[in-house]
Design an enzyme around this catalytic site. Structure first.
Site, PDB file in Angstrom:
ATOM      1  N   ASP A   1       0.367  55.448 -16.286  1.00 29.95           N
ATOM      2  CA  ASP A   1      -0.988  54.895 -16.351  1.00 29.95           C
ATOM      3  C   ASP A   1      -0.935  53.436 -15.901  1.00 29.95           C
ATOM      4  OD1 ASP A   1      -3.730  55.732 -18.247  1.00 29.95           O
ATOM      5  OD2 ASP A   1      -3.481  53.676 -17.549  1.00 29.95           O
TER       6      ASP A   1
ATOM      7  N   ASN B   1      -9.440  63.351 -22.720  1.00 29.47           N
ATOM      8  CA  ASN B   1     -10.849  62.990 -22.896  1.00 29.47           C
ATOM      9  C   ASN B   1     -11.745  63.777 -21.948  1.00 29.47           C
ATOM     10  OD1 ASN B   1     -10.048  60.966 -24.740  1.00 29.47           O
ATOM     11  ND2 ASN B   1      -9.672  59.526 -23.076  1.00 29.47           N
TER      12      ASN B   1
ATOM     13  N   HIS C   1      -7.062  65.126 -16.797  1.00 30.10           N
ATOM     14  CA  HIS C   1      -5.728  64.548 -17.010  1.00 30.10           C
ATOM     15  C   HIS C   1      -5.387  64.582 -18.483  1.00 30.10           C
ATOM     16  CE1 HIS C   1      -8.784  61.399 -17.000  1.00 30.10           C
ATOM     17  NE2 HIS C   1      -8.072  60.795 -17.939  1.00 30.10           N
TER      18      HIS C   1
ATOM     19  N   HIS D   1      -3.197  62.572 -21.241  1.00 29.57           N
ATOM     20  CA  HIS D   1      -2.435  61.345 -21.513  1.00 29.57           C
ATOM     21  C   HIS D   1      -1.191  61.693 -22.321  1.00 29.57           C
ATOM     22  CE1 HIS D   1      -5.653  58.290 -20.604  1.00 29.57           C
ATOM     23  NE2 HIS D   1      -6.426  59.335 -20.810  1.00 29.57           N
TER      24      HIS D   1
END
Ligand code: 5GP
Ligand code: ZN
Length: 138
Positions: free
Chosen positions: A32, A88, A101, A103
């Site tokens: 990230d 999310n 995606h 995390h």
């Protein structure tokens, strides 16, 4: 299978550089760019889909298999003390990039800030809880 103007599709295509820690035919895993912790990474399916509602069930299952593998590998390599998987969906839930995606967030006991995922709590009466439960039963 890619979406014009999707930043993650551009990263997957190599048009925007990224720190790639893993790649196979179906997934690219990158660090990230604004990490919450050391080693914070993102699993990106190569075929564009926006979120959990759009992703194919089989692909979602393989995301979780890969997350399991990487969580173990990253924990060993980074010597972190715990691990969050976060995913999310929609703006209200904190999604800012509308390409699915997952995390991968290593957690450290000695980090400066360990409140990155703290939430407050809502209260529901037992009756409300039963109603919610009944409405969700399949
Ligand atoms: P979301 O808020 O949608 O769940 O997460 C999007 C994540 O993508 C954020 O943590 C953000 O820092 C990361 N991100 C956004 N743009 C880029 C980029 O161009 N490169 C990388 N490596 N990460 C990005
Ligand atoms: Zn995309």
């Amino acid at each position: 299978m890619r979406e014009t103007n999707c930043i993650f599709c551009k990263i997957i295509a190599g048009e925007i550089p990224s720190n790639t820690i893993y790649e196979d035919g179906e997934f690219k895993v990158i660090l990230d760019a604004s990490p919450a912790t050391k080693g914070h990474a993102l699993i990106l399916p190569k075929n564009h889909c926006a979120d959990i509602y759009e992703i194919e069930e089989d692909v979602a299952a393989r995301v979780m298999k890969l997350a399991k593998k990487l969580a173990c590998h990253m924990t060993e390599t980074l010597q972190c003390d715990g691990f969050n998987l976060v995913q999310n969906n929609h703006e209200i839930a904190g999604q800012t990039v509308f390409h699915f995606h997952m995390h991968l967030i290593p957690r450290y006991k000695n980090a400066k800030n360990n409140d990155i995922l703290k939430w407050t709590h809502e209260n529901f009466t037992p009756e409300e809880m039963k109603e919610i439960c009944d409405s969700l039963k399949q």
